[in-house]
Design an enzyme around this catalytic site. Structure first.
Site, PDB file in Angstrom:
ATOM      1  N   GLY A 691      22.332 -48.830  13.483  1.00  0.00           N
ATOM      2  CA  GLY A 691      22.593 -48.392  14.844  1.00  0.00           C
ATOM      3  C   GLY A 691      23.864 -47.570  14.902  1.00  0.00           C
ATOM      4  CG  ASP A 692      26.624 -48.370  18.075  1.00  0.00           C
ATOM      5  OD1 ASP A 692      26.369 -49.409  17.433  1.00  0.00           O
ATOM      6  OD2 ASP A 692      27.023 -48.381  19.254  1.00  0.00           O
ATOM      7  CG  ASP A 693      28.159 -51.753  14.706  1.00  0.00           C
ATOM      8  OD1 ASP A 693      28.926 -51.132  15.453  1.00  0.00           O
ATOM      9  OD2 ASP A 693      27.805 -52.920  14.916  1.00  0.00           O
TER      10      ASP A 693
END
Length: 998
Positions: A691-693
């Site tokens: 994801g955005d991690d």
């Protein structure tokens, strides 16, 4: 007839044989029953009743075998419409009268909403007709005939300002039906109840109504601490005679009730709405002590035993302060002081010292200081035991800066006080201002239409080519396989409802709502696609692409969605070791809202179009058109809005596509740092992404922000610091070079661990136990967090429902940590306990002594509502009003735009046009769809009409190769399998469907 015995010549009759068998069986049954009964006498691990083991076993067995649960769902505050009711005509007590009228309306509406009937005790003449208990005690009672009815099976026992006069509460409770009362339960010993003065003398309230009557009555302690009470159970004459033998041996029938109270009326804080919910009916011996702990309702004694002639009452304020109200009996003068101050003043030796301390504390009002001194003067100080009125707890609420709300409206409950004062806030998801402000802050203000340069476009193209590898002729999953993979109960239910309509084209519409989760800023928006057909048909491609391409060997070093916690921990530790701990954490700011249409077209769409066979390209493009340009409306409020071109959180593409954008940004940064390196070598350097991690090599710390800005994105970078650990996917790796042990992000967890968003009809004890049991699975060794969870389980466990009852609820796992629902728990090793504690101390800024004190406090607590809150030095709240006013940076030049959007959306059916909207943002788009449905088959915008394509795809059930029984595997240039090193996943450990976000 005789039977020969096998050994010898002796013979027995059949009767003798049957008698022998019956005797042996009977003895065995008796022995079994005795052993089961004796088990009830086991020694409990906590204080138990007196007496011997036989009496304990007898009492426990009777209670266990006769307990009968009573299921009643009732939450009257759902019908609360105003907290400041007004009367047009002033009859001398307009305010208190308006509150009483509003309480009666609230009670009537809440009972009607759950399908119940009302049984009122001495109702007002204006009250609705129905069953009642009406005796003539006041002159006003003569307006109605005498009646003494029996409550119906669905009755709710109602009393408005009458409970003070009942001889005992069992008169109301014995029917084992919910009891709802509007009552006077003061928080001070004298003063005004809105416009009606009152005093207290001889523990009796003397209440004088302006323009009304005068009343003298005691007060029941409905609002005292303790959530369960017991009562007798009413029986008919027939039941009484049938149960007479049981009563002769000392058995009695007892009912248990859960008691709730709230004070919703702003103008009458001394008025309480009390309601009790019956829980169980049991039989028990009245001559044997019971181990079920309940409190006994009693009259409140306001008299201070240590100060004759004085009244004293303690109460808890909305700011969690324990105050004491003191005043003379029968007098109107009273003062309120913090209890800790009064405790300190009570130990002084002279009245002069009392005066000096009061002035030193800033109390200079002569009336105030005189009352304190008069109370102090006289006798030796003895700590009194006085009644305490506890306030109902309320979660911290996120108030949007444009909110018009008068009172907080949240769907959450606290099961303890907050662990830290700067706790997370619950959004007011029922308020349209909350939805409007979230749209502006998370969609409109961050909309991104940036087009990258030719160089960046070339880098992105290279990334897509390397990510796809040799795969060029994939087939999507069949409809049957996709249905099997969409295995959530809600998805299966929706799919069964539309199974016969799978050939219909999906509807183009987003219905969004605010996610009901705690946070520190404007709540997240879930942009859901209500048509399950769209989810089904897009998932055919996303699941196949993830299974074959993204989980292929050449992507496994960086693509982490679908892994279980152990695999993630091993991969992260291996990556950190390869980098010699020179790594950085990356976290995008609002990636969903900031992703541009260019990125979606030229990274995600291009990757899928190039990976699947040419005949599926039109269908893939049409689905991406829908995701990028689909119109949207607020699900709860109905107003339409421009959702922007960003990622839609309810789409099956969310997690895999965000991970690809994340990886592309790092690949761009690596290209900046090593412009002469081979792209294949740089691709192998990409760190873990989900994801955005993300985690990256520290060599790109400076260039990765520049790379993100090239795509119009914002990125936060943190270099790995061994003192605070490494954070990835909200898990903190305490020492990734030496151990795979991880802990939950401590500060984030401590801020929200005391909250539950479960349905309010679920008992608080059940919701609390379900929630903390999940954390005890993932963080059983995490200091402070595990200690808190054990405390909650210890104190709520005895009153919670059985595990069988809790497991039957479909929402049982709603608040479990995400990873617990993904067939795995994060690794933790006992030898790393000290490391975990030190990382927690550094990340929370709570020193070690205070951590130890909190742990000790949790272990010693006897009541869940004891004060445990640690005062935080700073507040992280944003875009809201906090306890001290407007939070920093919450009001800026965006305020006029927020107000404008709020006013525009106040009228459902209108929306503010945006100049940067997508191609499908026409104001009449939704009505046009209505017209299309009226004229013929529904058609998504920009898609070819049904039957116009080659018939092989276009979103319907496809014929031929797509209706296969297995997942296709790509072939290399020479016909060999390109993924020979990847072994099939074990059963139960397959990559999880990525149709929902983490």
């Amino acid at each position: 007839m005789t039977l020969k015995v096998i050994l010898g010549e002796h013979q027995i009759t059949r009767t003798e044989l049957l008698v022998g068998i019956a005797t042996v069986s009977g003895c065995g049954a008796v022995v079994y029953c005795i052993s089961k009964f004796w088990g009830y006498g086991a020694i409990a691990p906590y204080p138990q009743s007196g007496g011997n083991r036989v009496t304990r076993a007898l009492q426990r067995a009777v209670i266990d075998k006769t307990k009968t649960p009573i299921e009643t769902r009732f939450y009257p505050l759902d019908s609360l419409r105003t907290v400041t009711p007004k009367r047009v005509a002033d009859n001398g007590h307009a305010v208190s009268g308006a509150v009483r009228d509003a309480a009666r309306r609230l009670i009537d509406e809440s009972i009607t909403a759950v399908g119940g009937s009302k049984f009122e005790v001495n109702p007002n003449p204006n009250s609705s007709t129905g069953l009642r208990n009406h005796f003539h005690f006041a002159v006003g009672d003569l307006a109605q005939d005498f009646r003494n009815d029996t409550p119906a099976d669905d009755a709710f026992i109602v009393g408005v300002d009458v409970d003070y006069y009942v001889t005992e509460p069992d008169v109301l409770l014995e029917h084992m039906r919910p009891v709802v009362l509007h009552t006077f339960n003061p928080k001070k010993v004298s003063g005004f109840d809105a416009d009606s003065p009152f005093t207290i003398k001889n523990n009796l309230v003397e209440y004088k109504v302006s323009g009304g009557a005068a009343w003298v009555h005691p007060v029941w302690d409905w609002c005292e601490a303790g959530e369960f009470i017991a009562s007798r159970v009413r029986t008919s004459w027939k039941e009484w005679f049938l149960q007479l033998p049981l009563r002769m041996i000392g058995l009695e029938k007892v009912g248990y009730h859960k008691i709730h109270h709230c004070r919703p009326w702003t103008d009458c804080p001394d008025r309480a709405l009390v309601y009790t919910i019956p829980q169980y009916v049991i039989w028990r011996f009245n001559w044997i002590d019971t181990e079920l702990h309940v409190r006994k309702l009693k009259r409140i004694e306001y008299q201070d035993e240590t100060k004759p002639g004085w009244n004293r009452l303690e109460y808890v304020t909305d700011k969690n302060e324990l105050l004491v109200s003191i005043g003379r009996e029968g007098e109107h003068a009273q003062i309120t002081i913090e209890k800790e101050k009064l405790d300190m003043l009570s130990g002084l030796s002279a009245t002069q010292s009392v005066n000096a301390r009061l002035i030193g504390m800033g109390h200079k009002d002569p009336q105030y200081t005189s009352m304190i001194v008069q109370y102090y003067t006289g006798k030796k100080v003895v700590s009194p035991i006085s009644p305490t009125v506890y306030k109902p707890t309320m979660p911290r609420v996120h108030w949007p800066v444009t909110s018009d709300a008068d009172v907080p409206e949240v769907s959450a409950r606290q099961y303890t006080l907050p662990i830290v004062s700067d706790c997370m806030m619950m959004p007011m998801i029922k308020r349209w201002e909350t939805m409007s402000e979230s749209i502006e802050r998370r969609v409109t203000f961050v909309a991104n239409d940036k087009k990258p340069s030719d160089r960046i476009a070339k880098i992105a193209e290279t990334f897509v080519k390397l990510m796809n590898g040799p795969f060029k002729d994939l087939d999507p999953l069949s409809i049957e396989e996709t249905i099997e993979r969409l295995n959530k109960p809600s998805q299966q239910l929706q799919l069964r409802a539309v199974f016969e309509m799978i050939g219909v084209k999906p509807r183009q519409l987003i219905e969004s709502f605010n996610k009901n989760e705690p946070g520190m800023k404007s709540s997240r928006i879930i942009s859901g696609f209500p048509d399950i057909l769209f989810i089904l048909k897009v998932s055919r491609y996303t699941l196949a692409y993830s299974d074959i391409v993204l989980h292929a060997e050449h992507n496994e070093h960086w693509y982490y969605p679908g892994r279980n916690p152990t695999e993630i921990a091993d991969g992260v530790c291996e990556f950190v070791s390869d980098c010699d701990a020179e790594v950085i954490e990356t976290d995008f700011s609002n990636l969903d809202g900031r992703v541009s249409s260019w990125m979606q077209r030229n990274i995600a769409q291009k990757a899928m179009v190039q990976a699947f066979r040419p005949e599926y390209r039109d269908e893939i493009i049409s689905f991406m058109d829908t995701i990028i340009n689909c119109p949207a409306k607020a699900k709860r409020f109905g107003f339409r809005y421009e959702p922007g071109v960003g990622v839609k959180s309810g789409s099956p593409t969310t997690t895999p596509h965000n991970t690809q954008y994340n990886g592309c940004v790092e690949f761009t940064a690596l290209t900046f740092e090593h412009p002469d390196a081979e792209p294949e070598d740089l691709f192998r350097l990409i760190g873990p992404k989900c994801g955005d991690d993300g985690l990256s090599r520290a060599i790109i710390q400076k260039s990765i922000n520049r790379a993100a800005k090239c795509f119009g994105l914002e990125l936060k970078v943190e270099r790995y610091n061994p003192e605070i650990g490494l954070c990835f996917l909200s898990r903190v790796f305490v020492d990734p070079l030496a151990t795979t042990t991880t802990i939950q992000d401590p500060l984030r967890t401590l801020r929200k661990l005391h909250l539950t968003t479960r349905d309010p009809t679920i008992p608080l004890a059940d919701a609390a136990c379900d929630r903390v049991e999940g954390y005890l699975c993932t963080d059983a060794l995490t200091p402070l967090i595990s200690d808190y969870c054990k405390m909650v389980l210890r104190l709520y466990g005895p009153t919670a429902s059985t595990e069988q009852v809790r497991n039957q609820r479909r929402s049982r796992n709603k608040e479990k940590p995400y990873w617990l629902t993904c067939d795995g728990s994060w690794p933790q090793h006992p030898q790393d306990a000290h490391l975990m504690k030190q990382v927690l101390i550094k990340r929370t800024a709570i020193d070690e002594d205070q951590v130890d004190a909190l742990i000790g406090r949790f272990a010693a607590m006897k009541d869940v509502w004891e004060k445990i809150t640690h005062d935080s030095e700073e507040s992280a709240a944003a875009c809201t009003f906090d306890e001290d006013g407007v939070a920093p940076n919450s009001v800026d030049e965006s305020l006029p735009m927020l107000n404008d959007a709020k006013q525009t959306r106040a009228n459902p059916g209108t929306s503010r046009p945006h100049s940067n909207g997508g191609g499908s943002s026409h104001g009449n788009e939704l009505p046009r769809r209505t017209e299309q449905r009226a004229q013929g088959p529904r058609q998504p915008a920009r898609l070819p009409k049904q039957g116009k394509t080659n018939g092989k795809s276009d979103g319907n059930i496809t014929a031929g190769e797509t209706q296969r029984g297995g997942i296709p595997r790509g072939k290399g240039p020479r016909g060999g399998k390109t993924n020979t090193r990847r072994t099939p996943p074990k059963a139960g450990a397959q990559p999880q469907p990525s149709n929902n976000r983490k």
